[in-house]
Enzyme design. Sequence first.
Site, PDB file in Angstrom:
ATOM      1  N   CYS A 145      -0.889   3.837  -6.228  1.00  0.00           N
ATOM      2  CA  CYS A 145      -1.793   3.229  -5.248  1.00  0.00           C
ATOM      3  C   CYS A 145      -1.983   1.816  -5.750  1.00  0.00           C
ATOM      4  O   CYS A 145      -2.232   1.612  -6.953  1.00  0.00           O
ATOM      5  CB  CYS A 145      -3.124   3.976  -5.222  1.00  0.00           C
ATOM      6  SG  CYS A 145      -4.422   3.106  -4.291  1.00  0.00           S
ATOM      7  N   CYS A 191       0.865  -1.183   0.000  1.00  0.00           N
ATOM      8  CA  CYS A 191       0.000   0.000   0.000  1.00  0.00           C
ATOM      9  C   CYS A 191       0.898   1.229   0.000  1.00  0.00           C
ATOM     10  O   CYS A 191       1.729   1.387   0.901  1.00  0.00           O
ATOM     11  CB  CYS A 191      -0.862  -0.035   1.267  1.00  0.00           C
ATOM     12  SG  CYS A 191      -1.831   1.458   1.543  1.00  0.00           S
TER      13      CYS A 191
HETATM   14  N1  DGL Z   1      -4.033   0.603  -1.725  1.00  0.00           N
HETATM   15  C1  DGL Z   1      -3.687   1.777  -1.025  1.00  0.00           C
HETATM   16  C2  DGL Z   1      -2.479   2.468  -1.629  1.00  0.00           C
HETATM   17  O1  DGL Z   1      -1.688   1.863  -2.293  1.00  0.00           O
HETATM   18  C3  DGL Z   1      -4.689   2.824  -0.661  1.00  0.00           C
HETATM   19  C4  DGL Z   1      -6.138   2.690  -0.721  1.00  0.00           C
HETATM   20  C5  DGL Z   1      -6.808   3.450   0.405  1.00  0.00           C
HETATM   21  O2  DGL Z   1      -7.074   4.674   0.278  1.00  0.00           O
HETATM   22  O3  DGL Z   1      -7.055   2.793   1.414  1.00  0.00           O
HETATM   23  O4  DGL Z   1      -2.269   3.642  -1.418  1.00  0.00           O
END
Ligand code: DGL
Length: 268
Positions: free
Chosen positions: A190, A76
């Site tokens: 993301c 993430c």
């Molecule tokens: N998958 C997450 C990232 O890479 C973020 C998604 C969220 O806002 O929770 O930033």
Amino acid sequence: MTEASSPILLFDSGVGGLTVLAELRKLLPDAPVIYAADEAGLPYGTKSEAQIAARVAGLLGRMSERYRPRLACIACNTASTIALGMVREVLEIPIVGTVPAIKPAASMTRTGTIGLLGTEATIRQAYVDNLEAEFGNGSRLLRHAAPGLVETAEAKLRGELVDSSSIDAAVAGLRDMEGGEQIDTVVLACTHFPLLEHELGEVFGPDVRFVHGAEGIARRIAFLTQGQDFARDCPDFAVTTGALEAFEPLRAAFAAHGINELQAFQSF
Ligand code: DGL
């Protein structure tokens, strides 16, 4: 010595980490994996730095105690750009983070203008400023927060129709910035966004290329576990901090990545 059954823990706020798991499977098909989705905390992108750091460090601490992973990957960008240092300080295992792929984008762009789509929290991080200064190679980096894409990606993996207005809004957000028409390379900063690469590509058009970190992260995990044995003593599974019923519609998406068991993680 690392036990052969000790898993790799992949952590994200939701299903975005599956983009990393897909690449990891190619390199380490025998590695036991536990996928942890903080669906009760989703989305991270609209939270404050303090909320994200406390949540991620706390959860990873408890998950590490329970599952004894050999390595944890914060799959993430939002959590990594904010909490990576802190998590590394509190856990004794190797922690692999996910950071915006600005370096490869800078070597790919021909126009010298790169777009970056991330969450609100990610695009304001000094971590991103530093990456831009160190690896941007003089390119212009236009950043846009596209929080709508997080829910669209989750919905897509639940088998729902893709909300094209969130895709259009994300593309327009970059294109409408000064110099946005020059963008030829877009960093998907993301882990949820590569799940929508096809849809984004249709709106951006054929002249725009995408780059994200999943392959590089998988390579880093393979490097850090080099020489270790892998053997499953139970099937891989996924845990959610949210309600198990709400996780259920994602079953097919997890099954497509070799995970057939879904569990609730009771953390608090
Ligand atoms: N998958 C997450 C990232 O890479 C973020 C998604 C969220 O806002 O929770 O930033």
